[in-house]
Design an enzyme around this catalytic site. Sequence first.
Site, PDB file in Angstrom:
ATOM      1  CG  ASP A   1      -2.157  -0.881   0.978  1.00 22.14           C
ATOM      2  OD1 ASP A   1      -2.438  -1.194  -0.195  1.00 22.14           O
ATOM      3  OD2 ASP A   1      -2.807  -1.266   1.975  1.00 22.14           O
TER       4      ASP A   1
ATOM      5  NE  ARG B   1      -9.161  -3.712   8.967  1.00 24.73           N
ATOM      6  CZ  ARG B   1      -8.131  -4.257   8.324  1.00 24.73           C
ATOM      7  NH1 ARG B   1      -7.251  -3.489   7.716  1.00 24.73           N
ATOM      8  NH2 ARG B   1      -7.978  -5.561   8.291  1.00 24.73           N
TER       9      ARG B   1
ATOM     10  NE  ARG C   1      -0.068  -3.312   8.845  1.00 28.35           N
ATOM     11  CZ  ARG C   1      -0.393  -4.053   7.796  1.00 28.35           C
ATOM     12  NH1 ARG C   1      -0.352  -3.531   6.587  1.00 28.35           N
ATOM     13  NH2 ARG C   1      -0.740  -5.309   7.941  1.00 28.35           N
TER      14      ARG C   1
ATOM     15  NE  ARG D   1      -2.545  -9.710   8.896  1.00 33.02           N
ATOM     16  CZ  ARG D   1      -3.181  -9.005   7.965  1.00 33.02           C
ATOM     17  NH1 ARG D   1      -2.519  -8.407   7.018  1.00 33.02           N
ATOM     18  NH2 ARG D   1      -4.493  -8.897   7.999  1.00 33.02           N
TER      19      ARG D   1
ATOM     20  CG  ASN E   1       9.422  -0.897   0.767  1.00 36.05           C
ATOM     21  OD1 ASN E   1      10.038   0.177   0.764  1.00 36.05           O
ATOM     22  ND2 ASN E   1       8.268  -1.057   1.386  1.00 36.05           N
TER      23      ASN E   1
HETATM   24  N1  ATP Z   1      10.344   1.431   3.167  1.00 37.22           N
HETATM   25  C1  ATP Z   1       9.665   1.496   4.312  1.00 37.22           C
HETATM   26  N2  ATP Z   1      10.311   1.882   5.432  1.00 37.22           N
HETATM   27  C2  ATP Z   1       9.662   1.967   6.591  1.00 37.22           C
HETATM   28  N3  ATP Z   1       8.358   1.677   6.775  1.00 37.22           N
HETATM   29  C3  ATP Z   1       7.666   1.272   5.700  1.00 37.22           C
HETATM   30  C4  ATP Z   1       8.272   1.168   4.415  1.00 37.22           C
HETATM   31  N4  ATP Z   1       7.331   0.747   3.550  1.00 37.22           N
HETATM   32  C5  ATP Z   1       6.194   0.606   4.252  1.00 37.22           C
HETATM   33  N5  ATP Z   1       6.377   0.919   5.531  1.00 37.22           N
HETATM   34  C6  ATP Z   1       5.396   0.837   6.626  1.00 37.22           C
HETATM   35  O1  ATP Z   1       5.185  -0.542   6.881  1.00 37.22           O
HETATM   36  C7  ATP Z   1       3.839  -0.777   7.247  1.00 37.22           C
HETATM   37  C8  ATP Z   1       3.256  -1.807   6.304  1.00 37.22           C
HETATM   38  O2  ATP Z   1       3.113  -1.237   5.039  1.00 37.22           O
HETATM   39  P1  ATP Z   1       1.818  -1.471   4.133  1.00 37.22           P
HETATM   40  O3  ATP Z   1       0.593  -1.361   4.963  1.00 37.22           O
HETATM   41  O4  ATP Z   1       1.957  -0.622   2.937  1.00 37.22           O
HETATM   42  O5  ATP Z   1       2.072  -2.996   3.785  1.00 37.22           O
HETATM   43  P2  ATP Z   1       1.180  -3.958   2.895  1.00 37.22           P
HETATM   44  O6  ATP Z   1       2.144  -4.792   2.139  1.00 37.22           O
HETATM   45  O7  ATP Z   1       0.210  -3.174   2.118  1.00 37.22           O
HETATM   46  O8  ATP Z   1       0.482  -4.824   4.008  1.00 37.22           O
HETATM   47  P3  ATP Z   1      -0.880  -5.710   3.927  1.00 37.22           P
HETATM   48  O9  ATP Z   1      -0.701  -6.693   2.839  1.00 37.22           O
HETATM   49  O10 ATP Z   1      -0.936  -6.360   5.263  1.00 37.22           O
HETATM   50  O11 ATP Z   1      -2.007  -4.749   3.711  1.00 37.22           O
HETATM   51  C9  ATP Z   1       3.125   0.560   7.162  1.00 37.22           C
HETATM   52  O12 ATP Z   1       3.072   1.084   8.479  1.00 37.22           O
HETATM   53  C10 ATP Z   1       4.020   1.384   6.273  1.00 37.22           C
HETATM   54  O13 ATP Z   1       3.934   2.756   6.563  1.00 37.22           O
END
Ligand code: ATP
Length: 296
Positions: A115, A141, A235, A246, A266
């Site tokens: 995301d 949510r 998070r 997870r 990332n």
């Molecule tokens: N490069 C980064 N460095 C630090 N924090 C990050 C980075 N990328 C994402 N985050 C943080 O990590 C957390 C998880 O990111 P995100 O919600 O985008 O993951 P996701 O892959 O979409 O997860 P899900 O599949 O569970 O929805 C968030 O709090 C986000 O702000």
Amino acid sequence: MFRGLSFSFSRAPSLSSPLFLHRQPSAVLRRPPIRRKSKPSPSNSTQVRCFSPTPKMGETWKPKPTIPVIEKATKPELFRALESALGSSFSTDPISPPPNPLIIVISGPSGVGKDAVIGKLKESRGENLHFVVTATSRPMRPGEVHGKDYYFVSKEEFLDMKDRNELLEYALVYGDYKGIPKSQIREFMGRGCDIVLRVDIQGAHTLRKKLKDSAVFIFLVAESEAKLVERLIDRKTESKEDLLVRIATAREEVRHVKSFDYVVVNADGKLDEAVKLVESIIDAEKARVRRKCAAI
Ligand SMILES: Nc1ncnc2c1ncn2[C@@H]1O[C@H](COP(=O)(O)OP(=O)(O)OP(=O)(O)O)[C@@H](O)[C@H]1O
């Protein structure tokens, strides 16, 4: 010359002058007769110099175009001279047709930053990219917006969509249905937009079977398992049971990286770099000479 003539008229002798009879002005302007060269006789034909190829029967003679000296000619002069040397004008039509819209599938373990990356892509690419809003049967949510974060539908509505073959892919994720509406992809691809699909690994697997090489599959990873766990803890959206599921799933999922086209790390604090790499992948894929057009 005319000034000279009027001068000579002003000083011209009178009409009665015998001199006038011999120097009429028209006689001054008349060209001297052109002396034609006699045809070369066969004996002296070797002395004739040819400057251009002799036109064949039925052809009209055209002068050979000359290209001006580059340093002395203007750009338009040179442009026109090159056109005339090549015998046709330069076309302003695009050499390569605009690329077909691309489908980009972004996947990776929970908490890796899907995301976060997509959010940044939205900012940088604007309307050229469409992020398909997934339909889900899970309750909304706080803070989520219907039609923006998800299309929130009931379980029955979701299953109806599935039965009507309106979903490109769907799955039961942690007890809730999630699926990709086909209509949205068709609509935005029709407008020339690239499409981004955010799916879990299982979803990516299904899409690969359906779309084969007509879509680009990008796998997002954290720099290490430990960093991924830290990110999920930070998070603060999961219960401890959820966290466990997870993280265990993520361990299994990273093994599927080989079935993706690209892997993007990332790393912690380097979100912008990850987004940049995803953008480069999109740009490179759009410049490909051959890509199958996705049929949805
Ligand atoms: N490069 C980064 N460095 C630090 N924090 C990050 C980075 N990328 C994402 N985050 C943080 O990590 C957390 C998880 O990111 P995100 O919600 O985008 O993951 P996701 O892959 O979409 O997860 P899900 O599949 O569970 O929805 C968030 O709090 C986000 O702000």
